[in-house]
Design an enzyme around this catalytic site. Sequence first.
Site, PDB file in Angstrom:
ATOM      1  N   LYS A   1       1.183  -1.292  -0.318  1.00 19.66           N
ATOM      2  CA  LYS A   1      -0.129   0.131  -0.121  1.00 19.66           C
ATOM      3  C   LYS A   1       1.069   0.804   0.531  1.00 19.66           C
ATOM      4  O   LYS A   1       0.464   2.244  -0.251  1.00 19.66           O
ATOM      5  CB  LYS A   1      -0.695   0.305   1.430  1.00 19.66           C
ATOM      6  CG  LYS A   1      -2.406  -0.830   0.795  1.00 19.66           C
ATOM      7  CD  LYS A   1      -2.715  -1.469   2.373  1.00 19.66           C
ATOM      8  CE  LYS A   1      -3.631  -2.025   2.542  1.00 19.66           C
ATOM      9  NZ  LYS A   1      -4.154  -2.656   3.427  1.00 19.66           N
TER      10      LYS A   1
ATOM     11  N   GLN B   1      -4.287  -1.205   9.497  1.00 22.04           N
ATOM     12  CA  GLN B   1      -4.365  -3.212   9.134  1.00 22.04           C
ATOM     13  C   GLN B   1      -4.633  -4.584   9.946  1.00 22.04           C
ATOM     14  O   GLN B   1      -4.585  -4.497  11.049  1.00 22.04           O
ATOM     15  CB  GLN B   1      -2.704  -3.599   8.651  1.00 22.04           C
ATOM     16  CG  GLN B   1      -2.586  -4.882   7.628  1.00 22.04           C
ATOM     17  CD  GLN B   1      -3.157  -4.616   6.234  1.00 22.04           C
ATOM     18  OE1 GLN B   1      -3.459  -3.762   5.994  1.00 22.04           O
ATOM     19  NE2 GLN B   1      -3.658  -5.974   5.805  1.00 22.04           N
TER      20      GLN B   1
ATOM     21  N   ASP C   1     -11.188   2.582   4.302  1.00 18.41           N
ATOM     22  CA  ASP C   1     -11.863   1.298   4.614  1.00 18.41           C
ATOM     23  C   ASP C   1     -13.482   0.928   3.884  1.00 18.41           C
ATOM     24  O   ASP C   1     -13.619  -0.240   3.682  1.00 18.41           O
ATOM     25  CB  ASP C   1     -11.243   0.391   5.335  1.00 18.41           C
ATOM     26  CG  ASP C   1     -10.224  -0.460   5.065  1.00 18.41           C
ATOM     27  OD1 ASP C   1      -9.528  -0.514   4.194  1.00 18.41           O
ATOM     28  OD2 ASP C   1      -9.464  -1.363   6.153  1.00 18.41           O
TER      29      ASP C   1
END
Length: 295
Positions: A52, A96, A119
């Site tokens: 990422k 994460q 997200d």
Amino acid sequence: MTEIVDGEALAAEIREGVADAVEQFEGEGVTPGLATVLMEADPASETYVEMKQRDCEEVGIDGIHVEVDPDAPAEELHETIRELNEGTAANGILVQMPVPDHVDAQAVQAAVDPAKDVDGFHPENVGRLMSGEPRFRPCTPHGVQRLLADAGVETEGADVVVVGRSNIVGRPLANLLSRRADDGNATVTLCHSRTADLAAHTRRADVVVAAAGVPEMIDAEMVTPDTTVIDVGINRVERDGESTLVGDADFDDLEGYVDAITPVPGGVGPMTRAMLLYNTVKATREQTGVDVSLP
Ligand code: NAD
């Protein structure tokens, strides 16, 4: 002939569009920032976060990486999130998953400022999605929608069977595909581990989205030659003494039989990464009011 739907190529196009948007921001003195927060010492998570960060660098987004000691109390992670929420450097924040067992993952997702929740897992954003007005579409479902559009699959009136009901893939995707929208209007069946006769559902589907995490479970017996198969699964298996990645669809069995299929790797995976960049640009646009065009 089976169309192999190329997720790498589409993701590259979206990254180009994101890079253009970043340039437009730069012209207004704004640099979009994405913070990745890692608490669990897990090689897979470390790799995901590195990818990422690399993606950010490629398109000119400021990648901010923060690591929290996996043995630290949950409060330390919450303090990190608070600082990122309040600061201006990060327009998007991604924690994460998974987090260590002593940390409540849902509380962590709820702690991220919903305006920076790229997200799309904050309860407020889940609620918006459920009510048909998504702010940030979760990256994998959004990637699947883009792949279907790119492959020229008309979702309106189509029978779509989604296999897997997780909160990150199956459930939001079922929601997005069934909502009243140009890239929705499908009749969606959400199947899962307790579905009585999975093949009876998949066999009548125009589109099967496989997101169960079961290696190569969808084979030619379960679909028809008219089916489009979108394979979300990423499973590491041993083949001929070597470790390799396979999807939830049996690619070798389906290639040459179905209408279209996404490969693994090179299908949904790169699209998930691209849509995170997209959401970061969208978040920056909303936070700054600088009206750039989104890819
Ligand atoms: P999960 O384990 O949270 O959920 C799996 C779902 O599949 C569950 O709802 C379960 O009911 C269902 N399921 C399990 N076995 C089944 C069976 N035999 N028949 C029907 N349904 C069954 O998984 P997840 O996080 O949604 O991920 C699913 C897969 O997608 C995994 O392989 C994961 O690695 C992959 N994934 C890929 C991406 C990507 O970017 N390509 C992103 C997220 C997840």
